[in-house]
Design a protein around this motif. Structure first.
Motif, PDB file in Angstrom:
ATOM      1  N   ALA A 240      16.294 -41.475  -1.687  1.00 37.73           N
ATOM      2  CA  ALA A 240      14.943 -42.000  -1.428  1.00 37.73           C
ATOM      3  C   ALA A 240      14.998 -43.210  -0.504  1.00 37.73           C
ATOM      4  O   ALA A 240      14.163 -43.355   0.385  1.00 37.73           O
ATOM      5  CB  ALA A 240      14.257 -42.373  -2.741  1.00 37.73           C
ATOM      6  N   GLY A 241      15.992 -44.074  -0.717  1.00 32.03           N
ATOM      7  CA  GLY A 241      16.088 -45.297   0.060  1.00 32.03           C
ATOM      8  C   GLY A 241      16.673 -45.090   1.442  1.00 32.03           C
ATOM      9  O   GLY A 241      15.960 -45.122   2.446  1.00 32.03           O
ATOM     10  N   PHE A 242      17.991 -44.882   1.506  1.00 36.64           N
ATOM     11  CA  PHE A 242      18.670 -44.797   2.797  1.00 36.64           C
ATOM     12  C   PHE A 242      18.126 -43.655   3.666  1.00 36.64           C
ATOM     13  O   PHE A 242      17.737 -43.870   4.807  1.00 36.64           O
ATOM     14  CB  PHE A 242      20.182 -44.651   2.615  1.00 36.64           C
ATOM     15  CG  PHE A 242      20.919 -44.554   3.911  1.00 36.64           C
ATOM     16  CD1 PHE A 242      21.127 -45.679   4.680  1.00 36.64           C
ATOM     17  CD2 PHE A 242      21.376 -43.334   4.371  1.00 36.64           C
ATOM     18  CE1 PHE A 242      21.786 -45.599   5.893  1.00 36.64           C
ATOM     19  CE2 PHE A 242      22.039 -43.233   5.587  1.00 36.64           C
ATOM     20  CZ  PHE A 242      22.251 -44.374   6.346  1.00 36.64           C
ATOM     21  N   CYS A 243      18.095 -42.450   3.111  1.00 31.42           N
ATOM     22  CA  CYS A 243      17.628 -41.310   3.916  1.00 31.42           C
ATOM     23  C   CYS A 243      16.137 -41.422   4.227  1.00 31.42           C
ATOM     24  O   CYS A 243      15.702 -41.046   5.321  1.00 31.42           O
ATOM     25  CB  CYS A 243      17.941 -39.990   3.211  1.00 31.42           C
ATOM     26  SG  CYS A 243      19.709 -39.626   3.172  1.00 31.42           S
ATOM     27  N   GLY A 244      15.364 -41.951   3.282  1.00 33.00           N
ATOM     28  CA  GLY A 244      13.943 -42.155   3.532  1.00 33.00           C
ATOM     29  C   GLY A 244      13.702 -43.179   4.631  1.00 33.00           C
ATOM     30  O   GLY A 244      12.802 -43.031   5.458  1.00 33.00           O
ATOM     31  N   GLY A 245      14.511 -44.239   4.663  1.00 37.22           N
ATOM     32  CA  GLY A 245      14.385 -45.248   5.704  1.00 37.22           C
ATOM     33  C   GLY A 245      14.934 -44.777   7.037  1.00 37.22           C
ATOM     34  O   GLY A 245      14.450 -45.176   8.098  1.00 37.22           O
ATOM     35  N   LEU A 246      15.952 -43.942   6.992  1.00 43.44           N
ATOM     36  CA  LEU A 246      16.592 -43.457   8.217  1.00 43.44           C
ATOM     37  C   LEU A 246      15.732 -42.439   8.949  1.00 43.44           C
ATOM     38  O   LEU A 246      15.550 -42.523  10.157  1.00 43.44           O
ATOM     39  CB  LEU A 246      17.958 -42.841   7.882  1.00 43.44           C
ATOM     40  CG  LEU A 246      18.737 -42.215   9.028  1.00 43.44           C
ATOM     41  CD1 LEU A 246      19.141 -43.273  10.046  1.00 43.44           C
ATOM     42  CD2 LEU A 246      19.965 -41.493   8.484  1.00 43.44           C
TER      43      LEU A 246
END
Length: 138
Positions: free
Chosen positions: A80-86
């Motif tokens: 949710a965090g890294f891939c969502g931000g990327l």
């Protein structure tokens, strides 16, 4: 949090992961714009393909039967965090729209179809890699 929502650790993990992913997305766009014969379209395409590969591979490696025992906080940090931000659907949409205004529907459709097909291919490849790793003996 009240109401059975995510705990503080999960929220912090998602926020930290999103910050890292967004920074990498920004840097990829900066590099793409500064590279001859590339541009913001290339940066957006690359981060979306990379994000699709990473999220599918990580899901396969850390899900039920996966080889990496990662808890909820770790999974949410990456997925949710890294891939969502990327990754970025909003930038993809804007760039496709602007490309349509500049060049017409064929180029815009080709770009959009290419990124979507490539993203699905990257997700398939990531998951397939995870499955190969999961099947390796102990």
């Amino acid at each position: 949090m009240a109401g059975g929502g995510p705990g503080l650790k999960v929220c912090a993990a998602v926020g930290c992961g999103a910050a890292l992913g967004s920074l990498l997305r920004f840097l990829a766009g900066t590099v793409a714009v500064a590279t001859p014969h590339l541009g913001p379209l290339a940066g957006t395409a690359v981060v979306n393909l990379l994000g699709c590969f990473v999220i599918a591979a990580f899901a396969g490696l850390t899900g039920p039967g996966g080889r990496l025992p990662v808890g909820l906080v770790g999974r949410q940090f990456v997925m949710a965090g890294f891939c969502g931000g990327l990754t970025t659907f909003s930038s993809l949409s804007l760039e496709t729209f602007l490309l349509f205004l500049e060049t017409g529907s064929v180029s815009a459709f080709a770009y959009l179809a290419g990124v979507i097909a490539g993203s699905l291919g990257a997700a398939w490849l990531g998951y397939a890699c995870a499955e190969m790793i999961n099947r390796q003996p102990g």
